[in-house]
Design an enzyme around this catalytic site. Sequence first.
Site, mmCIF file in Angstrom:
data_model
loop_
_atom_site.group_PDB
_atom_site.id
_atom_site.type_symbol
_atom_site.label_atom_id
_atom_site.label_comp_id
_atom_site.label_asym_id
_atom_site.label_seq_id
_atom_site.Cartn_x
_atom_site.Cartn_y
_atom_site.Cartn_z
ATOM 1 N N ASN A 13 41.991 19.957 33.395
ATOM 2 C CA ASN A 13 41.979 20.527 32.358
ATOM 3 C C ASN A 13 43.468 20.356 31.520
ATOM 4 O O ASN A 13 43.606 20.321 30.529
ATOM 5 C CB ASN A 13 41.730 21.856 32.682
ATOM 6 N N VAL A 104 46.196 35.067 40.779
ATOM 7 C CA VAL A 104 46.137 36.333 39.698
ATOM 8 C C VAL A 104 47.664 36.639 39.653
ATOM 9 O O VAL A 104 48.265 36.940 40.380
ATOM 10 C CB VAL A 104 45.369 37.595 40.189
ATOM 11 N N LEU A 105 47.910 36.659 38.349
ATOM 12 C CA LEU A 105 49.247 37.022 37.928
ATOM 13 C C LEU A 105 49.363 38.654 37.809
ATOM 14 O O LEU A 105 48.319 39.239 37.611
ATOM 15 C CB LEU A 105 49.586 36.512 36.344
ATOM 16 N N HIS A 121 37.890 30.220 32.445
ATOM 17 C CA HIS A 121 36.989 30.637 33.588
ATOM 18 C C HIS A 121 35.964 29.717 33.345
ATOM 19 O O HIS A 121 35.006 29.484 32.482
ATOM 20 C CB HIS A 121 36.683 31.989 33.369
#
Length: 206
Positions: A13, A104-105, A121
Amino acid sequence: MNIAVLVSGGGTNLQALIDYEKQTPDCPYHIVTVISSTKNAYALERAKAAGIPAEIKSPYSVLGKEKAMTADRDQKRFAVSDAILETCRAYKADAIVLAGYLSVLGGKIIEEYKDRILNLHPALLPKFGGVGMWGHNVHEAVLAAKEKESGCTIHLVDSGCDSGRILIQKKVPVLENDTPDSLYARIAPEEHKAIVEGVCLLAKGI
């Protein structure tokens, strides 16, 4: 719009974003840095080949080996998030794009970049989101639930996990003899389109 792209794996991506920027004269974004959660991510090679500065921000690189071994999950998460925030500030990133980023931020970065963090996602949220729902885990869960369709979602990041406002969804059919690999192979090209569309949408909004 200057963007920092966060990665953890192969970086397909990221490559879609690099290619679009390179091939599009009026591309509304510019990748200023790539940040990886792991030193072994092939995405780092893609960044290097494109001449984009890249950094590794893992619990070990941020806290050091001893502290990383004794820190709990939240301590690691916030330390890494704060280090990423520093890098984004240093590169004057206007927005952050999570392109297959598996952490995860949390903390200050969520507030400072409110409505300017995009996540990709690999399922149709709000289904199959949340902790543990990444990569093949998602595709296995979709197949186990006998869903008729799957796809990918581009959403804004908030303080939850996969809970922010949805901007774009791309759908593909789930076929009777699908495996996680074959389903992923059908979704991946849609991810590449969706992430570029999402970043362009955000750039025009900013």
